[in-house]
Design a protein around this motif. Structure first.
Motif, mmCIF file in Angstrom:
data_model
loop_
_atom_site.group_PDB
_atom_site.id
_atom_site.type_symbol
_atom_site.label_atom_id
_atom_site.label_comp_id
_atom_site.label_asym_id
_atom_site.label_seq_id
_atom_site.Cartn_x
_atom_site.Cartn_y
_atom_site.Cartn_z
ATOM 1 N N THR A 4 0.839 -1.196 0.000
ATOM 2 C CA THR A 4 0.000 0.000 0.000
ATOM 3 C C THR A 4 0.874 1.245 0.000
ATOM 4 O OG1 THR A 4 -0.126 -0.006 2.421
ATOM 5 C CG2 THR A 4 -1.869 -1.165 1.237
ATOM 6 N N ILE A 5 0.239 2.389 -0.258
ATOM 7 C CA ILE A 5 0.914 3.687 -0.273
ATOM 8 C C ILE A 5 0.157 4.622 0.662
ATOM 9 C CG2 ILE A 5 1.407 5.729 -1.681
ATOM 10 C CD1 ILE A 5 3.268 3.585 -2.449
ATOM 11 N N GLY A 6 0.870 5.309 1.543
ATOM 12 C CA GLY A 6 0.232 6.245 2.460
ATOM 13 C C GLY A 6 -0.365 7.440 1.739
ATOM 14 N N GLY A 7 -1.417 8.004 2.316
ATOM 15 C CA GLY A 7 -2.030 9.188 1.718
ATOM 16 C C GLY A 7 -1.075 10.361 1.669
ATOM 17 N N ASP A 8 -0.175 10.478 2.668
ATOM 18 C CA ASP A 8 0.805 11.562 2.646
ATOM 19 C C ASP A 8 1.819 11.364 1.525
ATOM 20 O OD1 ASP A 8 1.778 9.299 3.986
ATOM 21 O OD2 ASP A 8 3.199 10.474 5.170
ATOM 22 N N THR A 9 2.190 10.086 1.260
ATOM 23 C CA THR A 9 3.097 9.794 0.154
ATOM 24 C C THR A 9 2.424 10.071 -1.190
ATOM 25 O OG1 THR A 9 4.230 8.110 1.468
ATOM 26 C CG2 THR A 9 4.501 7.989 -0.912
ATOM 27 N N SER A 51 -6.486 7.085 6.530
ATOM 28 C CA SER A 51 -5.334 7.824 6.034
ATOM 29 C C SER A 51 -4.203 7.784 7.053
ATOM 30 C CB SER A 51 -5.693 9.297 5.774
ATOM 31 O OG SER A 51 -6.907 9.422 5.060
ATOM 32 N N THR A 52 -2.970 7.658 6.573
ATOM 33 C CA THR A 52 -1.810 7.855 7.436
ATOM 34 C C THR A 52 -1.746 9.343 7.754
ATOM 35 O OG1 THR A 52 -0.648 6.027 6.373
ATOM 36 C CG2 THR A 52 0.685 7.590 7.620
ATOM 37 N N SER A 53 -2.044 9.724 8.991
ATOM 38 C CA SER A 53 -2.208 11.152 9.267
ATOM 39 C C SER A 53 -1.927 11.466 10.727
ATOM 40 C CB SER A 53 -3.626 11.618 8.896
ATOM 41 O OG SER A 53 -4.569 11.073 9.786
ATOM 42 N N LEU A 54 -1.897 12.757 11.007
ATOM 43 C CA LEU A 54 -1.610 13.265 12.346
ATOM 44 C C LEU A 54 -2.500 14.470 12.601
ATOM 45 C CD1 LEU A 54 0.441 12.844 14.734
ATOM 46 C CD2 LEU A 54 1.780 14.686 13.705
ATOM 47 N N PRO A 55 -3.121 14.566 13.776
ATOM 48 C CA PRO A 55 -3.922 15.755 14.074
ATOM 49 C C PRO A 55 -3.051 17.003 14.128
ATOM 50 C CG PRO A 55 -4.388 13.964 15.624
ATOM 51 C CD PRO A 55 -3.165 13.581 14.859
ATOM 52 N N ALA A 56 -3.684 18.151 13.963
ATOM 53 C CA ALA A 56 -2.988 19.421 14.186
ATOM 54 C C ALA A 56 -2.582 19.486 15.659
ATOM 55 C CB ALA A 56 -3.902 20.584 13.821
ATOM 56 N N PRO A 57 -1.549 20.275 15.991
ATOM 57 C CA PRO A 57 -1.069 20.316 17.379
ATOM 58 C C PRO A 57 -2.161 20.598 18.406
ATOM 59 C CG PRO A 57 0.489 21.428 15.945
ATOM 60 C CD PRO A 57 -0.696 21.080 15.091
#
Length: 337
Positions: A31-36, A254-260
């Motif tokens: 698979t490929i990450g959404g950020d990639t 999605s491969t993701s991170l919340p805002a700070p």
């Protein structure tokens, strides 16, 4: 928000590492990450339309008009989704007959993806309402392969090395159609997915995605495009889950991170796994050597949160001469754990 689903049929094996260590060429992620994917679309936008096209794409993500899922597998008509990261009910809470067989538990842990249609049964199994069925939820969509390449540039003697890749079924005649699919969430004017995205995606298929593209890896064709808002009769269950913002569980796609400012609230009551994101920053034109990116840890697809978060568009340029974007705008499916 409107949703657009696209299926990719790969014309060559995919060379994609999992980002966990330096052995990127030897590993074979499927698979490929959404950020990639977003980073690859940025490179394609820059190649097709220059800085103006790149900033247009980045602006959509910055203004939270564009969201991307990971590229996830499909096998024939089955769309596969990440297996939800959820605890299973205690044996005392299970139906009469006790806990699942040990071999079933082991097989379930090895199952990274399940069919979208099997999601209700899987969630029922985690609640102890039925036994898991890892054999019934398994789908074959390809296999890991290795190829031996030879490095000759700048060397006195040729140096062989191994490249790991993933070969999807459907590349040979008579095989079932398999590959990767992605979902685009769009909240722009008119709620119509811009033609620009389709053009970038098709251009990316020519150059390829992942590693070793110069050797022909990662090339694909767009096999199908579906506007979910217009064809709810085609994927009604998927559209319903994408729209369900009030469900008690939100399954990350999605491969993701919340805002700070969202991070602490997002982690409260969540079940999640982390994924390492690193890599190198390349200067357009190759004028300077690559610079190592700051390593980050993102939430992995399959993580389950009590509520949705927005994510952000990050600039990882580290003071360089051009922006380096990493997009962590997520898509979720509403579920009942």
């Amino acid at each position: 928000m409107s949703y657009y689903l696209f299926k990719l049929r790969f014309l060559a094996p995919l060379c994609a590492g999992d980002g966990e260590d330096a052995r990127g060429l030897e590993r074979a992620a499927s698979t490929i990450g959404g950020d990639t994917l977003f980073a690859a679309l940025c490179q394609e936008a820059l190649a097709q339309g220059g800085v103006e096209a790149l900033e247009e794409l980045a602006g959509w993500a910055r203004e939270d008009r564009l969201r991307l899922s990971d590229l996830l597998p499909y096998a024939g008509e089955d769309l596969l989704i990440p297996r939800p990261v959820l605890p299973r009910a205690a044996p005392a809470c299970r139906p009469q007959g006790g806990d699942a067989a040990p071999q079933d538990r082991k097989q379930l842990k090895k199952l990274p993806y399940i069919p979208l249609a099997a999601l209700p049964d899987y969630l029922a199994a985690t609640r102890g309402e039925r036994e898991p069925d890892p054999a019934g939820w398994h789908r074959d969509y390809g296999e890991a392969v290795t190829r031996t390449q030879t490095a000759v540039s700048g060397l006195d003697n040729p140096l062989p090395y191994t490249v790991g890749a993933f070969r999807f079924l459907g590349m040979a005649e008579g095989e079932p159609a398999c590959g990767l699919y992605g979902i685009v969430g769009w909240a722009g004017e008119g709620q119509a997915i811009p033609e620009t995205l389709s053009r970038l995606l098709r251009g990316l298929g020519v150059s390829g995605i992942g590693g070793k593209r110069s050797a022909g890896f990662g090339r694909f064709a767009v096999a199908e495009e579906i506007f979910l808002a217009e064809k709810r009769d085609r994927c009604p269950f998927l559209w319903q889950l994408l729209e369900d913002r009030e469900a008690p569980g939100q399954l990350l796609l999605s491969t993701s991170l919340p805002a700070p400012d969202e991070l602490a609230g997002a982690m409260e009551g969540a079940w999640y796994q982390l994924r390492r994101r690193g890599g190198f920053i390349n200067t357009p034109g190759g004028g300077s050597p690559p610079v190592k990116r700051r390593t980050q840890y993102f939430f992995a697809p399959g993580s389950v949160f009590p509520r949705r978060y927005r994510g952000a568009l990050m600039d990882l340029s580290q003071g360089g001469g051009h922006p380096v974007y990493r997009c962590s705008r997520p898509l979720f499916l509403g579920v009942t754990p």
